[in-house]
Scaffold this active site. Structure first.
Site, PDB file in Angstrom:
ATOM      1  N   THR A 143     -22.147  -8.516  -1.023  1.00 49.44           N
ATOM      2  CA  THR A 143     -21.716  -8.163   0.335  1.00 49.44           C
ATOM      3  C   THR A 143     -20.315  -7.549   0.250  1.00 49.44           C
ATOM      4  O   THR A 143     -20.179  -6.368   0.003  1.00 49.44           O
ATOM      5  CB  THR A 143     -21.754  -9.393   1.272  1.00 49.44           C
ATOM      6  N   LYS A 169     -22.884 -13.762  -6.620  1.00 48.89           N
ATOM      7  CA  LYS A 169     -22.167 -12.960  -5.643  1.00 48.89           C
ATOM      8  C   LYS A 169     -21.285 -13.883  -4.825  1.00 48.89           C
ATOM      9  O   LYS A 169     -21.567 -15.063  -4.653  1.00 48.89           O
ATOM     10  CB  LYS A 169     -23.127 -12.177  -4.744  1.00 48.89           C
ATOM     11  N   THR A 180     -21.227 -22.729  -4.200  1.00 50.66           N
ATOM     12  CA  THR A 180     -20.636 -21.883  -3.180  1.00 50.66           C
ATOM     13  C   THR A 180     -20.983 -20.439  -3.485  1.00 50.66           C
ATOM     14  O   THR A 180     -20.627 -19.961  -4.525  1.00 50.66           O
ATOM     15  CB  THR A 180     -19.106 -22.060  -3.188  1.00 50.66           C
ATOM     16  N   GLU A 265     -11.666 -12.193  -1.365  1.00 48.17           N
ATOM     17  CA  GLU A 265     -11.340 -11.134  -0.407  1.00 48.17           C
ATOM     18  C   GLU A 265      -9.830 -10.988  -0.241  1.00 48.17           C
ATOM     19  O   GLU A 265      -9.140 -11.922   0.183  1.00 48.17           O
ATOM     20  CB  GLU A 265     -12.007 -11.436   0.935  1.00 48.17           C
ATOM     21  N   ASN A 387     -11.901  -9.686   7.143  1.00 46.75           N
ATOM     22  CA  ASN A 387     -12.692 -10.588   7.964  1.00 46.75           C
ATOM     23  C   ASN A 387     -12.512 -10.367   9.452  1.00 46.75           C
ATOM     24  O   ASN A 387     -13.339 -10.827  10.255  1.00 46.75           O
ATOM     25  CB  ASN A 387     -12.401 -12.041   7.585  1.00 46.75           C
TER      26      ASN A 387
END
Length: 392
Positions: A143, A169, A180, A265, A387
């Site tokens: 993603t 991923k 996780t 991220e 996000n």
């Protein structure tokens, strides 16, 4: 790259079917021939996604697994009874499109609360089954990842070669409480169902020991598939060879887990949090988790601020037994605290060490022999940017 298909008997592919807005691959299929003994660890989130519920049931049935179907771009979570029906429909589509000799496991990752675009997914399954040589499985499970997380290893055991491979991923919504993210580990070793305890311990020491942002996903899944195609069976190995295989599995899973943290991220730093001298393993894990999840610790590393007091604060609220006069702390390799008091240090040297991409915290509680290590990353402006507009 081979990776999940490195062990004998495994093949995989991926392609774009239109779930992702960017047109990247978004449906993947992993196949084992012969069907494999399956092991799984899943999120403990009470809002677990439909694919997680389905996988738990399938593995509990004891069925051997021949296929894993994965889609990205849509989590199929918080989608009600229709979400579970869509899982069943996608499995039926897979069975209708290719030869399925065993059970099927399903994973989804992406936006929560939106129904799966079933027409697109069905087309993707049909196309992928017709073009089984497609090699984009790793891309199809991603993603917000910026790179593929993969690994493989070969061992000589019982006079024969045994292989392991893996793909994972994850970059955000990463906080351990099982496994996780999504992770798939394959091996051509023959394993029995009782190997699950070893697998779950490896999960604890890898995927359960990472955190990016403290958010536990609704879709967390870690799978191990063992098809025995090497002709070597774990039960027949010597004790020494069993240790070699177990260690190789744990090392492979740890590498995948650390790759997720490195791709956190917006992350700019990889942080190892080592806790030793705890009265119990539970205490060591609690302290490591609290420090790793602390936004103040993570932002200090991002800003290059050697504010080590934030580490002590997080350890203090972790719930673990703590006696300040017995505690010592190293921050980026510099001892900054011992015997209940701060130590004299070279601030310029410490600030320079903070600039490294790989940094560390070492905390010795001085109360016992238990230890644990977590891996985390810093928290940057880009995390908020990514996000803040995830769905767009």
């Amino acid at each position: 790259m081979k990776n999940v298909t490195f062990p004998k008997g495994f093949s995989a592919g991926g392609r774009a079917c239109g779930i992702k807005k960017n047109g990247n691959p978004d449906v993947g299929i992993l196949k084992s021939e012969p069907p494999a003994v399956g092991f799984g660890a899943f999120t403990r989130n009470a809002a677990a996604a439909a694919p997680v519920l389905y996988c738990r049931e399938t593995l509990a049935s004891g069925a051997k697994i021949s296929h894993v179907l994965v889609n990205s771009g849509n989590a199929n979570a918080a989608t009600g009874p229709k979400g579970y029906e869509d899982v069943l429909t996608s499995v039926a589509q897979l069975r209708a499109s290719t030869k399925v000799e065993g059970g099927v496991l399903v994973s989804s990752t992406g936006v929560i609360g939106e129904p799966l675009p079933m027409d697109a997914l069905k087309r993707g399954i049909e196309d992928l089954c017709r073009q089984s040589s497609t090699s984009d499985f790793h891309a199809a499970i991603m993603t917000t990842d910026t790179f593929e997380k993969t690994g493989e290893v070969a061992l000589q055991l019982g006079g024969k070669e045994v292989r392991l491979g893996g793909a994972a991923k994850g970059a955000g919504m990463i906080c351990p409480n099982m496994a996780t993210m999504l992770a798939y580990v394959t091996t051509d070793m023959g394993l029995d169902a009782d190997y699950k305890t070893v697998f779950l311990d490896a999960v604890d020491r890898s995927f359960n020991s990472i955190t990016v942002d403290g958010d536990m996903s609704t879709n967390d899944t870690a799978l191990l598939l063992a098809n025995g195609a090497s002709g070597v069976h774990y039960a027949s190995l010597s004790a020494a060879d069993k240790v070699l295989f177990d260690s190789a599995l744990q090392e492979l899973m740890r590498g995948l887990a650390q790759a997720i943290v490195r791709d956190g991220e917006g992350a700019t730093k990889f942080i190892a949090v080592n806790v030793a001298g705890a009265a119990s393993e539970s205490d060591a894990r609690s302290v490591a988790r609290a420090v790793s999840n602390s936004p103040l610790v993570k932002t200090a590393f991002f800003g290059g601020d050697a504010n080590w007091g934030r580490v002590l604060a997080a350890a203090g609220y972790s719930g673990a037994a703590l006696e300040m006069p017995k505690l010592s702390l190293e921050f980026c390799g510099v001892k900054v605290f011992a015997n209940g008091v701060p130590l004299t240090r070279d601030e310029e040297d410490l600030a320079q060490r903070m600039k490294a991409k790989d940094v560390s915290v070492k905390l010795d509680l001085g109360l016992g022999k238990a230890a644990w290590t977590y891996w985390t990353c810093d928290l940057s402006y880009d995390y908020v940017k990514i996000n803040g507009s995830y769905r767009s």
